[in-house]
Scaffold this motif. Structure first.
Motif, PDB file in Angstrom:
ATOM      1  N   GLU A 222      -4.018  -9.359   4.092  1.00 45.26           N
ATOM      2  CA  GLU A 222      -4.545  -8.396   3.115  1.00 45.26           C
ATOM      3  C   GLU A 222      -3.968  -7.011   3.357  1.00 45.26           C
ATOM      4  O   GLU A 222      -3.566  -6.319   2.412  1.00 45.26           O
ATOM      5  N   ALA A 223      -3.895  -6.589   4.628  1.00 43.62           N
ATOM      6  CA  ALA A 223      -3.341  -5.275   4.947  1.00 43.62           C
ATOM      7  C   ALA A 223      -1.843  -5.233   4.670  1.00 43.62           C
ATOM      8  O   ALA A 223      -1.332  -4.243   4.133  1.00 43.62           O
ATOM      9  N   VAL A 224      -1.125  -6.295   5.017  1.00 46.96           N
ATOM     10  CA  VAL A 224       0.321  -6.350   4.790  1.00 46.96           C
ATOM     11  C   VAL A 224       0.620  -6.309   3.295  1.00 46.96           C
ATOM     12  O   VAL A 224       1.507  -5.578   2.839  1.00 46.96           O
ATOM     13  N   THR A 225      -0.132  -7.092   2.516  1.00 46.37           N
ATOM     14  CA  THR A 225       0.080  -7.124   1.063  1.00 46.37           C
ATOM     15  C   THR A 225      -0.218  -5.767   0.440  1.00 46.37           C
ATOM     16  O   THR A 225       0.512  -5.306  -0.446  1.00 46.37           O
ATOM     17  N   ALA A 226      -1.286  -5.117   0.894  1.00 45.63           N
ATOM     18  CA  ALA A 226      -1.626  -3.793   0.368  1.00 45.63           C
ATOM     19  C   ALA A 226      -0.531  -2.780   0.677  1.00 45.63           C
ATOM     20  O   ALA A 226      -0.187  -1.937  -0.162  1.00 45.63           O
ATOM     21  N   ALA A 227       0.016  -2.856   1.885  1.00 40.63           N
ATOM     22  CA  ALA A 227       1.084  -1.931   2.264  1.00 40.63           C
ATOM     23  C   ALA A 227       2.312  -2.118   1.386  1.00 40.63           C
ATOM     24  O   ALA A 227       2.905  -1.145   0.906  1.00 40.63           O
ATOM     25  N   LEU A 228       2.697  -3.372   1.141  1.00 41.40           N
ATOM     26  CA  LEU A 228       3.855  -3.631   0.287  1.00 41.40           C
ATOM     27  C   LEU A 228       3.578  -3.226  -1.162  1.00 41.40           C
ATOM     28  O   LEU A 228       4.475  -2.743  -1.861  1.00 41.40           O
ATOM     29  N   THR A 229       2.349  -3.413  -1.609  1.00 40.38           N
ATOM     30  CA  THR A 229       1.970  -2.992  -2.957  1.00 40.38           C
ATOM     31  C   THR A 229       2.223  -1.511  -3.157  1.00 40.38           C
ATOM     32  O   THR A 229       2.747  -1.082  -4.196  1.00 40.38           O
ATOM     33  N   VAL A 230       1.869  -0.713  -2.167  1.00 39.31           N
ATOM     34  CA  VAL A 230       2.067   0.735  -2.252  1.00 39.31           C
ATOM     35  C   VAL A 230       3.551   1.071  -2.314  1.00 39.31           C
ATOM     36  O   VAL A 230       3.972   1.943  -3.094  1.00 39.31           O
ATOM     37  N   VAL A 231       4.367   0.388  -1.521  1.00 45.30           N
ATOM     38  CA  VAL A 231       5.811   0.649  -1.526  1.00 45.30           C
ATOM     39  C   VAL A 231       6.400   0.332  -2.896  1.00 45.30           C
ATOM     40  O   VAL A 231       7.180   1.115  -3.448  1.00 45.30           O
ATOM     41  N   LEU A 232       6.021  -0.811  -3.478  1.00 48.94           N
ATOM     42  CA  LEU A 232       6.567  -1.205  -4.781  1.00 48.94           C
ATOM     43  C   LEU A 232       6.061  -0.306  -5.907  1.00 48.94           C
ATOM     44  O   LEU A 232       6.701  -0.195  -6.955  1.00 48.94           O
ATOM     45  N   ALA A 233       4.910   0.327  -5.698  1.00 53.38           N
ATOM     46  CA  ALA A 233       4.366   1.247  -6.704  1.00 53.38           C
ATOM     47  C   ALA A 233       4.842   2.681  -6.476  1.00 53.38           C
ATOM     48  O   ALA A 233       4.394   3.597  -7.165  1.00 53.38           O
ATOM     49  N   GLU A 234       5.748   2.871  -5.515  1.00 49.32           N
ATOM     50  CA  GLU A 234       6.279   4.192  -5.178  1.00 49.32           C
ATOM     51  C   GLU A 234       5.180   5.176  -4.788  1.00 49.32           C
ATOM     52  O   GLU A 234       5.191   6.340  -5.198  1.00 49.32           O
ATOM     53  N   GLY A 235       4.233   4.685  -4.013  1.00 51.37           N
ATOM     54  CA  GLY A 235       3.158   5.545  -3.531  1.00 51.37           C
ATOM     55  C   GLY A 235       3.304   5.823  -2.056  1.00 51.37           C
ATOM     56  O   GLY A 235       4.351   5.569  -1.437  1.00 51.37           O
ATOM     57  N   HIS A 236       2.243   6.357  -1.470  1.00 52.54           N
ATOM     58  CA  HIS A 236       2.208   6.656  -0.041  1.00 52.54           C
ATOM     59  C   HIS A 236       0.962   5.999   0.551  1.00 52.54           C
ATOM     60  O   HIS A 236      -0.079   5.914  -0.112  1.00 52.54           O
ATOM     61  N   LEU A 237       1.073   5.566   1.798  1.00 50.33           N
ATOM     62  CA  LEU A 237       0.017   4.765   2.417  1.00 50.33           C
ATOM     63  C   LEU A 237      -0.550   5.455   3.646  1.00 50.33           C
ATOM     64  O   LEU A 237       0.203   5.962   4.488  1.00 50.33           O
ATOM     65  N   LEU A 238      -1.883   5.459   3.753  1.00 51.03           N
ATOM     66  CA  LEU A 238      -2.572   5.963   4.933  1.00 51.03           C
ATOM     67  C   LEU A 238      -3.257   4.782   5.629  1.00 51.03           C
ATOM     68  O   LEU A 238      -4.085   4.103   5.023  1.00 51.03           O
ATOM     69  N   ILE A 239      -2.875   4.523   6.878  1.00 47.91           N
ATOM     70  CA  ILE A 239      -3.483   3.441   7.666  1.00 47.91           C
ATOM     71  C   ILE A 239      -4.427   4.086   8.665  1.00 47.91           C
ATOM     72  O   ILE A 239      -3.994   4.807   9.568  1.00 47.91           O
ATOM     73  N   GLU A 240      -5.704   3.841   8.497  1.00 42.52           N
ATOM     74  CA  GLU A 240      -6.725   4.500   9.315  1.00 42.52           C
ATOM     75  C   GLU A 240      -7.511   3.456  10.085  1.00 42.52           C
ATOM     76  O   GLU A 240      -8.135   2.570   9.495  1.00 42.52           O
TER      77      GLU A 240
END
Length: 344
Positions: free
Chosen positions: A46-64
């Motif tokens: 779930e975390a890996v998929t969410a991270a890749l989703t952000v990359v493909l959407a040209e966003g930025h990711l915060l891992i807390e």
């Protein structure tokens, strides 16, 4: 080599710059990236998929999350899975804005100032423990993350696309940290947590990492041109008017909720739709469903919201994070659109 990676390797050739990909191709390449990262980060799909989703959407990711659960390892594994330029910034209290963006240096030979680019000039920037930097240094990222450019000494330098910041922070140890302001948090498309691994995954980790780290042997499965083509395909995923109205209603409801004193911004609505389009493409669809919006509501909206003091005082901490619970309640109470999500 994993089956997904092998399958992609057999069916694709090099993707030329400016080429387009089908949605099926996006899904297969995304599956290959996820499976490649999972060789290092086990049990956290779930975390890996969410991270890749952000990359493909040209966003930025915060891992807390708490120390030692693999925040930086996830960012590094994702970076290694894509053949793109990568830089890493270790945020510390004495880090200066110029250490991030770059600095002008006087060239004795030309008798002119020359701009030396900082680590932010990369396709994927890993910001480790971002909340340890001073507010002044944190603010140096604001222009980079929103406008994808750096302005220094009156000159603007464009950042190469794609550009994604993957930042980590520890929410427990507050000594020597500077909490991210609302404006900074709003720049991140999504915030995720890793969580502790299961007993089986932790035992497997002990067996494979006693003498070396698996990330040392991790290679890329997608080239830079392929990644750009995937992002372009995501941008063309269709979003129907009812789904857009649904996303707007979710954001609007957070602004009127009695338990919140700060709701989602219009930027949050836009990024929710962008993330939903990436989520749909990764699942092999060229149209967005309300389910895509629901799946991303918590990671995209929760970190932007601020609860009231009364809500904090009455919250049962054993039931999980308050903001996450509020977003789930709002999603559950908001009527799902009945109109067709498919392209006519």
């Amino acid at each position: 080599m994993s089956e997904a990676v092998a399958a992609v390797g057999e069916t694709r050739g090099p993707v030329a710059s400016g080429a387009t990909l089908s949605i099926d191709a996006v899904g297969s390449r995304a599956a290959a990236i996820v499976q490649n990262v999972e060789t290092v980060i086990a049990g956290k799909r779930e975390a890996v998929t969410a991270a890749l989703t952000v990359v493909l959407a040209e966003g930025h990711l915060l891992i807390e999350d708490v120390p030692g659960v693999g925040k930086t390892m996830l960012a590094k594994a994702l970076a290694r899975s894509v053949d793109a330029t990568v830089s890493r910034i270790q945020f510390t209290p004495d880090l200066l804005p110029s250490d991030v963006t770059g600095v002008s240096v006087f060239d004795q030979a030309s008798r002119k100032f020359e701009f030396k680019r900082g680590p932010v000039f990369a396709n994927l920037v890993i910001g480790d423990e971002i909340n340890r930097a001073s507010p002044k240094t944190q603010s140096a990222l604001l222009e980079c993350m929103e406008e994808r450019q750096v302005t220094a000494d009156g000159t603007t330098y464009r950042l190469d696309a794609p550009f994604t910041v993957v930042a980590t922070q520890n929410p427990v140890e507050m000594e020597g940290t500077y909490p991210l302001p609302e404006a900074q948090r709003d720049r991140f498309m999504a915030r995720i947590s890793m969580g502790y691994p299961s007993s089986a995954d932790e035992l497997a980790m002990l067996a494979t990492r006693e003498t070396s780290s698996p990330i040392d042997d991790l290679g890329s499965v997608v080239g830079l041109d392929e990644l750009r083509a995937m992002i372009t395909a995501v941008q063309h995923v269709f979003t129907s008017q009812p789904v857009k109205e649904y996303a707007v209603e979710l954001a609007r409801t957070t602004r009127d909720d009695r338990q919140l004193r700060l709701g989602a911004s219009p930027r949050a609505t836009l990024q929710l739709i962008r993330a939903a389009k990436a989520h749909a493409a990764m699942h092999g669809r060229d149209f967005v469903l309300p389910d895509d919006v629901d799946a991303l509501a918590v990671p995209v909206l929760a970190h932007r919201l601020v609860p009231t003091s009364r809500a904090l005082g009455s919250h049962d901490r054993d039931s999980g994070p308050l903001i996450d619970a509020i977003v789930r309640r709002i999603v559950g109470e908001t009527p799902v659109p009945v109109g067709s999500a498919r392209r006519n």
